[in-house]
Design a protein around this motif. Structure first.
Motif, PDB file in Angstrom:
ATOM      1  N   VAL A  42      -2.683   5.475   1.094  1.00 11.36           N
ATOM      2  CA  VAL A  42      -4.265   5.099   0.630  1.00 11.36           C
ATOM      3  C   VAL A  42      -5.195   6.213   0.354  1.00 11.36           C
ATOM      4  O   VAL A  42      -6.182   6.045  -0.430  1.00 11.36           O
ATOM      5  CB  VAL A  42      -4.555   4.026   1.806  1.00 11.36           C
ATOM      6  CG1 VAL A  42      -6.399   3.844   1.493  1.00 11.36           C
ATOM      7  CG2 VAL A  42      -3.961   2.509   1.750  1.00 11.36           C
ATOM      8  N   HIS A  54      -9.655  -0.859   4.894  1.00  5.10           N
ATOM      9  CA  HIS A  54      -8.175  -0.699   5.302  1.00  5.10           C
ATOM     10  C   HIS A  54      -8.038  -1.440   6.508  1.00  5.10           C
ATOM     11  O   HIS A  54      -7.910  -1.047   7.427  1.00  5.10           O
ATOM     12  CB  HIS A  54      -8.057   0.780   5.329  1.00  5.10           C
ATOM     13  CG  HIS A  54      -6.425   1.155   5.418  1.00  5.10           C
ATOM     14  ND1 HIS A  54      -5.512   0.314   4.862  1.00  5.10           N
ATOM     15  CD2 HIS A  54      -5.872   2.061   6.133  1.00  5.10           C
ATOM     16  CE1 HIS A  54      -4.392   0.718   5.248  1.00  5.10           C
ATOM     17  NE2 HIS A  54      -4.404   1.944   5.766  1.00  5.10           N
ATOM     18  N   ILE A  57       0.851  -1.387   0.016  1.00  2.00           N
ATOM     19  CA  ILE A  57      -0.047   0.076   0.034  1.00  2.00           C
ATOM     20  C   ILE A  57       0.744   1.195  -0.120  1.00  2.00           C
ATOM     21  O   ILE A  57       0.504   2.175  -0.053  1.00  2.00           O
ATOM     22  CB  ILE A  57      -0.971   0.177   1.129  1.00  2.00           C
ATOM     23  CG1 ILE A  57      -0.256  -0.118   2.528  1.00  2.00           C
ATOM     24  CG2 ILE A  57      -2.004  -1.183   1.079  1.00  2.00           C
ATOM     25  CD1 ILE A  57      -1.185   0.421   3.695  1.00  2.00           C
TER      26      ILE A  57
END
Length: 325
Positions: free
Chosen positions: A100, A72, A52
């Motif tokens: 993210v 997440h 990520i």
């Protein structure tokens, strides 16, 4: 209209992936496999192998799969180890969450369920932890989760007057145990259930770290919640975000009562059929007597409930671990 699960090849993430699919919300997974397993991702679920921290990879994944929201879960989850590895913990959990959010902003994705932690509270001296309790994290891990919540909150504030403001919620919980799928089990070397399972499989005697705590049986008390219940709450949160329903900024997924380590050891012997008397070792530094959270808000909004008994938790976790042989 898919949902991206970061860390979807991990123990908790893989259960969320299955729960999403069962609810008719097609999942997509990104995972660097640092603690996850590719074979935990169900056949047919799109899987991106990568970190990520790679914003380009994230934006490509979000665009290519028409993602409508992110759950997440990815992160470095070991509170004790985070004390020795604070820089790594912050990179994975703070910079990872920032990346993210940046990828979501770039691609117009504006729903996020954040898998946070009750570690944001530290060691509160109250019988039941509620969401409005002061946040005093006691480890870099807890700090990084709290900063993740702040990042999400601040991004939501920054987008308030835009056509698509960020909608979000953070789910805080402690010890996730058991299994809701016979092919997925907890492989963490730091969690109580897998530690005990590995000891029993090796013919060794599990250990309790301290039996002189200020609790009814002298061993510390924590929330232990079944992974299937945790996954279900994440899915309801995603559905509320997607539908535009009201949602709180944070929810505790708490057990309301807690379980002691000795109660768990007794259940382990009872359910596995392997009798043992646990060894008693020294206390671990910084371990509080009791931390148990309420789940009232989540019960109201996320259909949160404890659907599994302690024996269910042990039985499903043990069966899944044995299937791995």
């Amino acid at each position: 209209m898919t949902w991206l699960v970061t860390g979807g090849a991990g123990y908790i993430g893989a259960h969320i992936v299955r729960a999403l699919a069962s609810a008719g919300l097609p999942p997509v997974v990104i995972d660097d496999l640092s603690s996850g397993h590719a074979n935990f991702v169900p056949d047919g679920v799109p899987f991106t192998h990568g970190t990520i921290l790679d914003r380009d990879l994230l934006t490509t994944t979000l665009r290519d799969h028409d993602v409508t929201g992110v759950i997440h879960v990815a992160g470095f989850k070991y509170a004790g180890v985070s004390v020795q590895r604070p820089l790594h913990t912050y990179e994975q959990n703070v910079e990872g969450t920032r990346t993210v959010l940046a990828a979501m902003a770039e691609t117009g994705v504006h729903n996020i369920v954040f898998s946070s932690s009750a570690a944001v509270y530290g060691t509160p001296d109250v019988p039941l932890v509620t969401e409005d309790l002061p946040k005093r994290p006691a480890s870099p891990y807890g700090e990084s989760k709290l900063i993740g919540e702040w990042l999400i909150r601040d991004q939501a504030t920054a987008t308030t007057d835009t056509p698509h403001p960020l909608r979000h919620t953070s789910l805080r919980y402690f010890n996730v145990v058991g299994s809701a799928d016979p092919t997925v089990y907890d492989t963490s070397p730091h969690n109580l259930f897998p530690i005990v399972f590995e000891k029993l499989l090796a013919g060794e005697t599990p250990q309790i770290n301290g039996d002189d705590y200020n609790t009814p049986d002298g061993t510390n008390v924590r929330d232990y919640v079944h992974v299937g219940d945790i996954a279900a709450a994440h899915v309801v949160a995603a559905q509320r975000l997607q539908s535009g329903a009201p949602i709180e900024a944070a929810y505790n997924l708490g057990s309301q009562n807690g379980l002691s380590v000795r109660e768990i050891m007794d259940a382990m012997a009872r359910v596995t059929g392997i009798p043992f008397t646990p060894k008693i070792g020294p206390r671990r530094p910084g371990d509080p007597d009791r931390i148990v959270a309420t789940g009232d808000l989540a019960t109201r909004d996320l259909d949160w409930k404890m659907r599994h008994t302690l024996d269910d938790m042990v039985r499903t976790g043990w069966q899944a671990r044995q299937n791995a042989h």
